[in-house]
Design an enzyme around this catalytic site. Structure first.
Site, mmCIF file in Angstrom:
data_model
loop_
_atom_site.group_PDB
_atom_site.id
_atom_site.type_symbol
_atom_site.label_atom_id
_atom_site.label_comp_id
_atom_site.label_asym_id
_atom_site.label_seq_id
_atom_site.Cartn_x
_atom_site.Cartn_y
_atom_site.Cartn_z
ATOM 1 N N HIS A 1 0.809 -1.218 0.000
ATOM 2 C CA HIS A 1 0.000 0.000 0.000
ATOM 3 C C HIS A 1 0.843 1.269 0.000
ATOM 4 O O HIS A 1 0.354 2.342 0.297
ATOM 5 C CB HIS A 1 -0.959 -0.007 1.202
ATOM 6 C CG HIS A 1 -1.966 -1.114 1.136
ATOM 7 N ND1 HIS A 1 -2.707 -1.536 2.221
ATOM 8 C CD2 HIS A 1 -2.350 -1.905 0.098
ATOM 9 C CE1 HIS A 1 -3.497 -2.537 1.844
ATOM 10 N NE2 HIS A 1 -3.301 -2.782 0.571
ATOM 11 N N THR B 1 -3.204 -9.772 10.403
ATOM 12 C CA THR B 1 -4.209 -9.431 9.384
ATOM 13 C C THR B 1 -5.345 -10.432 9.442
ATOM 14 O O THR B 1 -5.124 -11.620 9.681
ATOM 15 C CB THR B 1 -3.601 -9.408 7.958
ATOM 16 O OG1 THR B 1 -4.675 -9.334 7.005
ATOM 17 C CG2 THR B 1 -2.770 -10.635 7.673
#
Ligand SMILES: [Zn+2]
Length: 253
Positions: free
Chosen positions: A130, A201
């Protein structure tokens, strides 16, 4: 394979065993790997999304490319407030991963985080899905600037010192696609790993979910406080804090 529950010590023993038996480890980390550095998880209960009150739009809107284009001043107000954490320091998890890389056991870190803490801990091969708050590009002349340029800007919107153009963080905003080269690097690493450690995650968003599936020819270990959709496919699941568990496992090597 239905996963069993490991106590912290059992998990540390087991993780140490996995690490010692493999030599091309890839670590795939999400927001949970930075919460121990004081950076709130973007999607968790007490994270940025939940604490949203003072801003006119939901964070998914405020950190989107259309919003950046439409109202850069409000974008940067939110971005400075919620997304950059210049005071954050690498935690023990980041440090252990850097040491495993130095020892030649860890081949790469793939991260969904934009905080640069893996590099700050000394990791060299870091694939940032990201992007990073540490790279800021002038939309006009394409010159690249460090985070300091954004932090030291007297105006809310940081402008290019060279040409006066508006800077944009090299962070993948909502409505933007991931960088293809970065994805290719991540895929290549996952395909060549012998141990994929997935940590911090929930594996609920792409491409994290795809990487978990792709790594299925390798041993796969998940470290996450809560369950994930891939728990049954993993060789082991440890519901513990990733930094502390990595530290405990590292001490057992
Ligand atoms: Zn410029």
């Amino acid at each position: 394979m239905p996963s069993r529950t490991y106590s912290f010590d059992e998990a540390a023993d087991k993780l140490a065993q996995y690490i010692s038996e493999h030599s091309r480890i890839v670590f795939f980390g999400g927001a949970g790997t930075s919460t121990e550095s004081g950076i709130p998880d973007f999607r968790s209960q007490d994270g940025v999304f939940a604490k949203q009150q003072v801003y006119p739009h939901a964070p998914e809107i405020m950190v989107s490319r259309p919003f950046y284009d439409r109202d850069p001043e409000m974008f940067y107000t939110f971005y400075r407030d919620k997304l950059i954490h210049p005071e954050a320091k690498p935690n023990v998890g980041h440090q252990v991963l850097a040491q495993l890389e130095q020892q030649g056991k860890l081949q790469a870190v793939i991260t969904q985080n934009i905080d640069g803490l893996h590099q700050a801990a000394g990791s060299k091969e870091v694939i940032e899905l990201h992007g990073s708050v540490h790279r800021n590009d002038c939309l006009s002349c394409k010159k690249r600037y460090p985070l300091a340029t954004v932090l030291e800007s007297v105006s809310v919107i940081p402008y290019c010192p060279a040409c006066g153009g508006v800077l944009k963080p090299d962070v993948v905003l909502y409505g933007e696609t991931l960088n293809e080269q970065v994805i290719a690097d991540a895929v290549r690493n996952v395909e060549h790993t012998d141990l994929l450690i997935i940590a911090g995650t929930s594996l609920s968003v792409q491409p994290a979910a795809s990487f978990a599936q792709m790594g299925s020819q390798a041993a796969t270990v998940i470290i996450n406080r809560t369950s994930t959709p891939f728990d049954n496919a993993a060789d082991a699941v440890f519901n513990h804090s990733s930094g502390l568990l990595l530290e405990a496992a590292f001490k057992r090597l």
